[in-house]
Structure formats: C-alpha cells, structure tokens
Design an enzyme around this catalytic site. Structure first.
Site, PDB file in Angstrom:
ATOM      1  N   HIS A   1       3.369   1.852  11.735  1.00  0.00           N
ATOM      2  CA  HIS A   1       2.247   1.677  12.672  1.00  0.00           C
ATOM      3  C   HIS A   1       2.149   2.794  13.694  1.00  0.00           C
ATOM      4  O   HIS A   1       1.179   2.865  14.436  1.00  0.00           O
ATOM      5  CB  HIS A   1       2.395   0.338  13.406  1.00  0.00           C
ATOM      6  CG  HIS A   1       2.646  -0.801  12.484  1.00  0.00           C
ATOM      7  ND1 HIS A   1       3.896  -1.343  12.292  1.00  0.00           N
ATOM      8  CD2 HIS A   1       1.816  -1.479  11.667  1.00  0.00           C
ATOM      9  CE1 HIS A   1       3.818  -2.322  11.392  1.00  0.00           C
ATOM     10  NE2 HIS A   1       2.575  -2.427  11.002  1.00  0.00           N
TER      11      HIS A   1
ATOM     12  N   CYS B   1       0.864  -1.187   0.000  1.00  0.00           N
ATOM     13  CA  CYS B   1       0.000   0.000   0.000  1.00  0.00           C
ATOM     14  C   CYS B   1       0.898   1.233   0.000  1.00  0.00           C
ATOM     15  O   CYS B   1       2.117   1.138   0.179  1.00  0.00           O
ATOM     16  CB  CYS B   1      -0.876  -0.009   1.247  1.00  0.00           C
ATOM     17  SG  CYS B   1       0.115   0.038   2.756  1.00  0.00           S
TER      18      CYS B   1
ATOM     19  N   ASN C   1      -3.030  -7.066   8.516  1.00  0.00           N
ATOM     20  CA  ASN C   1      -3.864  -6.990   7.299  1.00  0.00           C
ATOM     21  C   ASN C   1      -3.813  -8.290   6.514  1.00  0.00           C
ATOM     22  O   ASN C   1      -4.799  -8.696   5.905  1.00  0.00           O
ATOM     23  CB  ASN C   1      -3.495  -5.761   6.461  1.00  0.00           C
ATOM     24  CG  ASN C   1      -2.254  -5.965   5.648  1.00  0.00           C
ATOM     25  OD1 ASN C   1      -2.299  -6.602   4.602  1.00  0.00           O
ATOM     26  ND2 ASN C   1      -1.127  -5.463   6.121  1.00  0.00           N
TER      27      ASN C   1
ATOM     28  N   CYS D   1      -8.557   1.491   6.568  1.00  0.00           N
ATOM     29  CA  CYS D   1      -8.021   2.332   5.493  1.00  0.00           C
ATOM     30  C   CYS D   1      -8.439   1.789   4.127  1.00  0.00           C
ATOM     31  O   CYS D   1      -8.840   0.626   3.998  1.00  0.00           O
ATOM     32  CB  CYS D   1      -6.503   2.424   5.604  1.00  0.00           C
ATOM     33  SG  CYS D   1      -5.667   0.920   5.090  1.00  0.00           S
TER      34      CYS D   1
ATOM     35  N   GLU E   1       0.163  -0.607  16.369  1.00  0.00           N
ATOM     36  CA  GLU E   1      -0.779   0.492  16.083  1.00  0.00           C
ATOM     37  C   GLU E   1      -1.684   0.734  17.286  1.00  0.00           C
ATOM     38  O   GLU E   1      -1.951   1.879  17.666  1.00  0.00           O
ATOM     39  CB  GLU E   1      -1.613   0.168  14.837  1.00  0.00           C
ATOM     40  CG  GLU E   1      -2.553   1.316  14.468  1.00  0.00           C
ATOM     41  CD  GLU E   1      -3.395   1.031  13.233  1.00  0.00           C
ATOM     42  OE1 GLU E   1      -2.973   0.221  12.380  1.00  0.00           O
ATOM     43  OE2 GLU E   1      -4.479   1.627  13.124  1.00  0.00           O
TER      44      GLU E   1
ATOM     45  N   THR F   1      -6.655   0.465  11.671  1.00  0.00           N
ATOM     46  CA  THR F   1      -6.797   0.670  10.222  1.00  0.00           C
ATOM     47  C   THR F   1      -6.883  -0.634   9.434  1.00  0.00           C
ATOM     48  O   THR F   1      -7.331  -0.628   8.290  1.00  0.00           O
ATOM     49  CB  THR F   1      -5.595   1.471   9.678  1.00  0.00           C
ATOM     50  OG1 THR F   1      -4.395   0.788  10.049  1.00  0.00           O
ATOM     51  CG2 THR F   1      -5.578   2.890  10.209  1.00  0.00           C
TER      52      THR F   1
HETATM   53  S1  SF4 Z   1      -2.950   2.314   7.401  1.00  0.00           S
HETATM   54 FE1  SF4 Z   1      -3.455   1.329   5.472  1.00  0.00          FE
HETATM   55  S2  SF4 Z   1      -2.339   2.539   3.925  1.00  0.00           S
HETATM   56 FE2  SF4 Z   1      -1.413   2.982   5.937  1.00  0.00          FE
HETATM   57  S3  SF4 Z   1       0.277   1.506   6.164  1.00  0.00           S
HETATM   58 FE3  SF4 Z   1      -1.518   0.599   7.166  1.00  0.00          FE
HETATM   59  S4  SF4 Z   1      -2.433  -0.695   5.551  1.00  0.00           S
HETATM   60 FE4  SF4 Z   1      -1.053   0.754   4.523  1.00  0.00          FE
END
Ligand code: SF4
Length: 294
Positions: free
Chosen positions: A82, A20, A231, A199, A134, A171
């Site tokens: 993060h 991303c 993710n 996100c 995060e 996110t």
């Molecule tokens: S928040 Fe979304 S765009 Fe940002 S690093 Fe994490 S996965 Fe990637």
C-alpha cells in the site's frame, strides 16, 4: 447427498479472482529476503490485507509494526504493497534501517502524480478511505484534501490561489463510488481534472462480479477476504449494488454457518490479497453443501 437437490444448486466462480500482480510482487520481495537469510525483518503495516498471509509470515519470524520505534538500526524494514509517505521513508533512513520497498508500482504512480501536480501549483483532492494505509501514504505526499463520500465535497474550503484542481483516487475503489464523487466535485469545481486511479486488478475483479450477477443470475455472492481488505469489501458492495446478496468471509469454514437453503445460484470470488488455497477450500465446502460447479 440428495442428487435431485444438488443438480438444482449451481456454483459460479468469478474470473478473474484472487492475487493481483502487486500482491504477488510484494510477497515475492519478502520471500526473497527470507531466502537470502535476512534476519530482523520488520514489515510496516500488513504486507497485504490478508490475515492468513500475515500470520504465515509471523510464524516464520517476520515482525509487523505500525511505527518505527521497535526496529533497531540495521534491521530490515519492508514497505507494504500500500506504500508509505515520504516522511516515513525519511524517518527510516534517519534510523539507519535497511529499506525494502514492496509498494505496488500502481500505488507509487499515484504518489508521483500527486507530487507532480502539487509542484505545478495545483490543488490535489484524493478520493479514498480515511485511515487506510494507501490513503495515509498519498496524503503524506503534500497538502492534499481527502474526500471519502459525496458529502465531504461540499465541505471542502475554497482555495483561490491554486492554478487548477485535480482529483486522484485510491486504487481499490469501485467505479460507481468514484463517479458519485466526481459528480459532486464537478458541482463545486467545474474545471476540475478528475483522474481515476482504480487499478486494472480492482476493475477486472469487480467486472467479474457484475458478470456473475448480470449474466449468470447469481443470487448470493461469497467473497473470501479479510475484513480490512478494501478491494474485498468493494467486491461485496458491487454485488449488493447489482441486487445480489454479498457476504465477506475470512475463513472458508464460516460458510458452513450460512443458511443457503433458499439459494439456487451462488457465486464465489476472492479479494486481490486472498491466497488461492482459501478459495479452493471454500469451493470444496460449497460442493459438500450441494452446489455443483457450473
Ligand atoms: S494497486 Fe491494484 S494491482 Fe496494485 S496491489 Fe493494489 S489491488 Fe493489486
């Protein structure tokens, strides 16, 4: 290879997949530091959650730490994509470290929201995974409650002195899980304001998995990514919730160990922190195992 068999076995590649913009940005920030000839570069936590990326940087002399005990004054400290808590930021300053912030702007946005709502007298509840960097960074923004599952919502204490109650999210969660948490929170706090911070990159990659399974009838999804990548793990869970088998694999070579004899339609994707080269290797292995690109 038996052509009559291979023609019946199809490989579908999710679009989008892989890096991303937040991950690309974080890696570019570290690359720039290296190109500038910076020495004594420390990264707090994994810069992104992928062991190949982290090991590649280690080989180039970058050190990874989970405390600020080791870096000497004047060393570079890089915050991972993060993000970190304001407390850690203050500690780094007090130790005269040179801070480089590679926090994804979308994570920084969650920090800002949390601080704004707390300053306005709101109760903030964060839906995220305990122990994830995060989550640690957001919880460090102030007095914030963490919920990881629906059951946690029932255990939250009443706080009658707050002007309002707000929910923010990690996110990289999946929409289905956030919706369950929202329903549970709304039972407890009918006036709660629920803000999903999932996100665009996470949403799009999850939607691509749903498309593979829903439209292309993929029976088995291989996700290339590290086990600690939130993710990437969510992509597996989305596949499973859509009725497909999903497996998370760090090293493409592990695909050779899978029993895919009964699988006719296989899908593949990569987490937001997985380098494209690993996906390419995985596709090549699946091609060699008889799956033709659809
Ligand atoms: S928040 Fe979304 S765009 Fe940002 S690093 Fe994490 S996965 Fe990637």
């Amino acid at each position: 290879m038996d052509k009559s068999v291979s023609s019946e076995k199809k490989l579908f590649v999710a679009d989008p997949h892989g890096f991303c913009n937040g991950v690309k940005r974080a890696l570019k920030i570290v690359e720039d530091l290296l190109e500038q000839g910076a020495v004594d570069i420390y990264i707090y936590n994994d810069i992104v959650h992928n062991s190949f990326v982290v090991n590649g940087l280690k080989e180039r002399g970058v050190k990874f730490v989970t405390t600020l005990d080791e870096p000497a004054p004047g060393s570079h400290i890089v915050w991972s994509a993060h993000g970190v808590s304001p407390e850690l930021e203050a500690l780094a300053r007090s130790r005269a470290l040179q801070i480089t912030d590679a926090t994804c702007p979308l994570v920084s946005r969650v920090h800002e929201l949390a601080k704004q709502y707390l300053q306005a007298g709101a109760r903030v509840i964060f839906a995220g995974h305990a122990g994830h960097p995060e989550t640690d960074g957001v919880l460090g923004c102030g007095n914030i409650d963490l919920v990881g599952r629906e059951e946690d919502c029932e255990k939250l204490p009443e706080l009658s002195d707050r002007k309002k109650t707000v929910m923010l999210t990690q996110t990289t969660w999946c929409q289905e899980d956030v919706e369950k948490i929202i329903r549970a929170l709304q039972k407890r706090f009918p006036d709660i304001e629920c803000i999903s911070n999932i996100c665009y990159a996470t949403s799009e990659r999850q939607q691509a998995v749903r498309t593979l399974i829903g439209q292309h009838k993929v029976e088995y999804l291989v996700v290339i990514g590290s086990a600690h990548s939130s993710n990437a793990r969510r992509l597996c869970e989305v596949a499973q919730s859509c009725g497909s088998r999903g497996i998370l694999i760090n090293d493409p070579g592990e695909i050779r160990q899978l029993d895919l004899t009964e699988v006719a339609r296989i899908g593949i994707t990569a987490g937001a922190s997985t380098p494209e080269i690993l996906l390419e290797k995985a596709i090549k292995i699946l091609n060699d195992m008889g799956f033709e690109n659809a």
